[in-house]
Design a protein around this motif. Sequence first.
Motif, PDB file in Angstrom:
ATOM      1  N   PHE A   1       0.831  -1.207   0.000  1.00  0.00           N
ATOM      2  CA  PHE A   1       0.000   0.000   0.000  1.00  0.00           C
ATOM      3  C   PHE A   1       0.863   1.254   0.000  1.00  0.00           C
ATOM      4  O   PHE A   1       0.634   2.161  -0.802  1.00  0.00           O
ATOM      5  CB  PHE A   1      -0.957   0.037   1.193  1.00  0.00           C
ATOM      6  N   TRP A   2       1.834   1.308   0.909  1.00  0.00           N
ATOM      7  CA  TRP A   2       2.621   2.538   1.029  1.00  0.00           C
ATOM      8  C   TRP A   2       3.337   2.872  -0.290  1.00  0.00           C
ATOM      9  O   TRP A   2       3.360   4.029  -0.704  1.00  0.00           O
ATOM     10  CB  TRP A   2       3.626   2.464   2.175  1.00  0.00           C
ATOM     11  N   GLU A   3       3.887   1.870  -0.944  1.00  0.00           N
ATOM     12  CA  GLU A   3       4.590   2.111  -2.198  1.00  0.00           C
ATOM     13  C   GLU A   3       3.641   2.684  -3.250  1.00  0.00           C
ATOM     14  O   GLU A   3       3.964   3.647  -3.944  1.00  0.00           O
ATOM     15  CB  GLU A   3       5.244   0.824  -2.723  1.00  0.00           C
ATOM     16  N   ARG A   4       2.450   2.102  -3.337  1.00  0.00           N
ATOM     17  CA  ARG A   4       1.471   2.585  -4.321  1.00  0.00           C
ATOM     18  C   ARG A   4       1.000   3.995  -3.971  1.00  0.00           C
ATOM     19  O   ARG A   4       0.908   4.865  -4.825  1.00  0.00           O
ATOM     20  CB  ARG A   4       0.282   1.631  -4.392  1.00  0.00           C
ATOM     21  N   PHE A   5       0.686   4.207  -2.698  1.00  0.00           N
ATOM     22  CA  PHE A   5       0.182   5.512  -2.256  1.00  0.00           C
ATOM     23  C   PHE A   5       1.229   6.599  -2.476  1.00  0.00           C
ATOM     24  O   PHE A   5       0.932   7.648  -3.056  1.00  0.00           O
ATOM     25  CB  PHE A   5      -0.226   5.446  -0.784  1.00  0.00           C
ATOM     26  N   SER A   6       2.471   6.361  -2.062  1.00  0.00           N
ATOM     27  CA  SER A   6       3.508   7.386  -2.214  1.00  0.00           C
ATOM     28  C   SER A   6       3.818   7.632  -3.686  1.00  0.00           C
ATOM     29  O   SER A   6       4.092   8.766  -4.082  1.00  0.00           O
ATOM     30  CB  SER A   6       4.767   7.019  -1.426  1.00  0.00           C
ATOM     31  N   SER A   7       3.735   6.603  -4.519  1.00  0.00           N
ATOM     32  CA  SER A   7       3.944   6.770  -5.949  1.00  0.00           C
ATOM     33  C   SER A   7       2.849   7.645  -6.565  1.00  0.00           C
ATOM     34  O   SER A   7       3.132   8.546  -7.361  1.00  0.00           O
ATOM     35  CB  SER A   7       3.974   5.405  -6.642  1.00  0.00           C
ATOM     36  N   LEU A   8       1.604   7.391  -6.186  1.00  0.00           N
ATOM     37  CA  LEU A   8       0.489   8.206  -6.692  1.00  0.00           C
ATOM     38  C   LEU A   8       0.623   9.656  -6.237  1.00  0.00           C
ATOM     39  O   LEU A   8       0.358  10.586  -7.011  1.00  0.00           O
ATOM     40  CB  LEU A   8      -0.849   7.625  -6.228  1.00  0.00           C
ATOM     41  N   CYS A   9       1.049   9.848  -4.999  1.00  0.00           N
ATOM     42  CA  CYS A   9       1.274  11.213  -4.499  1.00  0.00           C
ATOM     43  C   CYS A   9       2.358  11.903  -5.311  1.00  0.00           C
ATOM     44  O   CYS A   9       2.219  13.071  -5.685  1.00  0.00           O
ATOM     45  CB  CYS A   9       1.658  11.187  -3.024  1.00  0.00           C
ATOM     46  N   GLY A  10       3.440  11.171  -5.583  1.00  0.00           N
ATOM     47  CA  GLY A  10       4.533  11.735  -6.363  1.00  0.00           C
ATOM     48  C   GLY A  10       4.095  12.137  -7.764  1.00  0.00           C
ATOM     49  O   GLY A  10       4.431  13.222  -8.242  1.00  0.00           O
ATOM     50  N   LYS A  11       3.309  11.274  -8.414  1.00  0.00           N
ATOM     51  CA  LYS A  11       2.821  11.580  -9.758  1.00  0.00           C
ATOM     52  C   LYS A  11       1.904  12.796  -9.752  1.00  0.00           C
ATOM     53  O   LYS A  11       1.858  13.546 -10.720  1.00  0.00           O
ATOM     54  CB  LYS A  11       2.071  10.380 -10.327  1.00  0.00           C
ATOM     55  N   ALA A  12       1.159  12.971  -8.657  1.00  0.00           N
ATOM     56  CA  ALA A  12       0.235  14.113  -8.549  1.00  0.00           C
ATOM     57  C   ALA A  12       0.924  15.343  -7.966  1.00  0.00           C
ATOM     58  O   ALA A  12       0.288  16.376  -7.784  1.00  0.00           O
ATOM     59  CB  ALA A  12      -0.966  13.725  -7.691  1.00  0.00           C
ATOM     60  N   ASN A  13       2.200  15.187  -7.616  1.00  0.00           N
ATOM     61  CA  ASN A  13       2.985  16.277  -7.030  1.00  0.00           C
ATOM     62  C   ASN A  13       2.365  16.806  -5.728  1.00  0.00           C
ATOM     63  O   ASN A  13       2.255  18.010  -5.526  1.00  0.00           O
ATOM     64  CB  ASN A  13       3.185  17.404  -8.045  1.00  0.00           C
ATOM     65  N   VAL A  14       1.934  15.859  -4.885  1.00  0.00           N
ATOM     66  CA  VAL A  14       1.405  16.214  -3.567  1.00  0.00           C
ATOM     67  C   VAL A  14       2.131  15.397  -2.508  1.00  0.00           C
ATOM     68  O   VAL A  14       2.603  14.294  -2.778  1.00  0.00           O
ATOM     69  CB  VAL A  14      -0.122  15.962  -3.448  1.00  0.00           C
ATOM     70  N   LYS A  15       2.229  15.942  -1.326  1.00  0.00           N
ATOM     71  CA  LYS A  15       2.860  15.220  -0.219  1.00  0.00           C
ATOM     72  C   LYS A  15       1.774  14.426   0.524  1.00  0.00           C
ATOM     73  O   LYS A  15       0.639  14.899   0.664  1.00  0.00           O
ATOM     74  CB  LYS A  15       3.563  16.184   0.711  1.00  0.00           C
ATOM     75  N   PRO A  16       2.106  13.222   1.006  1.00  0.00           N
ATOM     76  CA  PRO A  16       1.113  12.372   1.653  1.00  0.00           C
ATOM     77  C   PRO A  16       0.401  13.004   2.851  1.00  0.00           C
ATOM     78  O   PRO A  16      -0.826  12.926   2.943  1.00  0.00           O
ATOM     79  CB  PRO A  16       1.920  11.139   2.081  1.00  0.00           C
ATOM     80  N   THR A  17       1.137  13.642   3.760  1.00  0.00           N
ATOM     81  CA  THR A  17       0.509  14.166   4.979  1.00  0.00           C
ATOM     82  C   THR A  17      -0.523  15.251   4.684  1.00  0.00           C
ATOM     83  O   THR A  17      -1.655  15.163   5.171  1.00  0.00           O
ATOM     84  CB  THR A  17       1.566  14.645   5.989  1.00  0.00           C
ATOM     85  N   PRO A  18      -0.195  16.265   3.887  1.00  0.00           N
ATOM     86  CA  PRO A  18      -1.230  17.259   3.571  1.00  0.00           C
ATOM     87  C   PRO A  18      -2.429  16.651   2.841  1.00  0.00           C
ATOM     88  O   PRO A  18      -3.569  17.067   3.058  1.00  0.00           O
ATOM     89  CB  PRO A  18      -0.508  18.269   2.680  1.00  0.00           C
ATOM     90  N   LEU A  19      -2.170  15.648   1.991  1.00  0.00           N
ATOM     91  CA  LEU A  19      -3.271  15.026   1.261  1.00  0.00           C
ATOM     92  C   LEU A  19      -4.227  14.312   2.209  1.00  0.00           C
ATOM     93  O   LEU A  19      -5.440  14.476   2.097  1.00  0.00           O
ATOM     94  CB  LEU A  19      -2.756  14.051   0.206  1.00  0.00           C
ATOM     95  N   VAL A  20      -3.688  13.525   3.145  1.00  0.00           N
ATOM     96  CA  VAL A  20      -4.590  12.804   4.049  1.00  0.00           C
ATOM     97  C   VAL A  20      -5.381  13.782   4.912  1.00  0.00           C
ATOM     98  O   VAL A  20      -6.560  13.544   5.188  1.00  0.00           O
ATOM     99  CB  VAL A  20      -3.867  11.744   4.919  1.00  0.00           C
ATOM    100  N   LYS A  21      -4.774  14.881   5.312  1.00  0.00           N
ATOM    101  CA  LYS A  21      -5.510  15.907   6.055  1.00  0.00           C
ATOM    102  C   LYS A  21      -6.652  16.443   5.205  1.00  0.00           C
ATOM    103  O   LYS A  21      -7.772  16.601   5.678  1.00  0.00           O
ATOM    104  CB  LYS A  21      -4.589  17.050   6.483  1.00  0.00           C
ATOM    105  N   GLN A  22      -6.355  16.735   3.941  1.00  0.00           N
ATOM    106  CA  GLN A  22      -7.366  17.241   3.014  1.00  0.00           C
ATOM    107  C   GLN A  22      -8.522  16.248   2.858  1.00  0.00           C
ATOM    108  O   GLN A  22      -9.676  16.648   2.730  1.00  0.00           O
ATOM    109  CB  GLN A  22      -6.730  17.511   1.650  1.00  0.00           C
ATOM    110  N   LEU A  23      -8.207  14.958   2.876  1.00  0.00           N
ATOM    111  CA  LEU A  23      -9.224  13.927   2.706  1.00  0.00           C
ATOM    112  C   LEU A  23      -9.971  13.610   4.001  1.00  0.00           C
ATOM    113  O   LEU A  23     -10.884  12.793   4.000  1.00  0.00           O
ATOM    114  CB  LEU A  23      -8.580  12.643   2.160  1.00  0.00           C
ATOM    115  N   GLY A  24      -9.582  14.257   5.095  1.00  0.00           N
ATOM    116  CA  GLY A  24     -10.250  14.022   6.372  1.00  0.00           C
ATOM    117  C   GLY A  24      -9.777  12.775   7.090  1.00  0.00           C
ATOM    118  O   GLY A  24     -10.498  12.201   7.898  1.00  0.00           O
TER     119      GLY A  24
END
Length: 124
Positions: free
Chosen positions: A2-25
Motif C-alpha cells: 500500500f505505502w509504495e502505491r500511495f507514495s507513488s500516486l502522491c509523487g505523480k500528482a505532485n502532492v505530499k502524503p501528509t497534507p493530502l490525508v488531512k485534506q481527505l479528512g
Amino acid sequence: MFWERFSSLCGKANVKPTPLVKQLGIAHGNVTRWKNGIIPETGALTKISNHFDCSVDYLLGRTDNPESHKQSGGEFLTQAERTLLENFRALNDEGQEKISDIAADYAALDRYKKRGQSEMADEA
C-alpha cells in the motif's frame, strides 16, 4: 505494498502524503503507520482510491491495473457500482455472503414486480 502505491500516486500528482490525508479528512498520524506496513481502514482506502480514481485493489497490490475498478467483463462501471464493489471487497467472507444474499433477495423481488407489471399490461 500500500505505502509504495500511495507514495507513488502522491509523487505523480505532485502532492505530499501528509497534507493530502488531512485534506481527505484522514488523521495524519496514519501516514507513519502506513509507512510501517499497516494497511489503512476501509474508509481511508475508499477516500484515497476516489481521490486518485484508482481501485482499492490497486492500492493493496491485488492488481497492477489502477483502472481495474472501471471495468467488469468489458463494461464500464458507474461510480455507484465501483463504490459498491470496493466496499464489498473490503468485507470479510461472512459480510460478503450477507451482502450477496441481500442483493439476491432484492433482485428476485424486482423481477417479481416487473413480471406483475408485465402481466397487467398484457391484460389491458
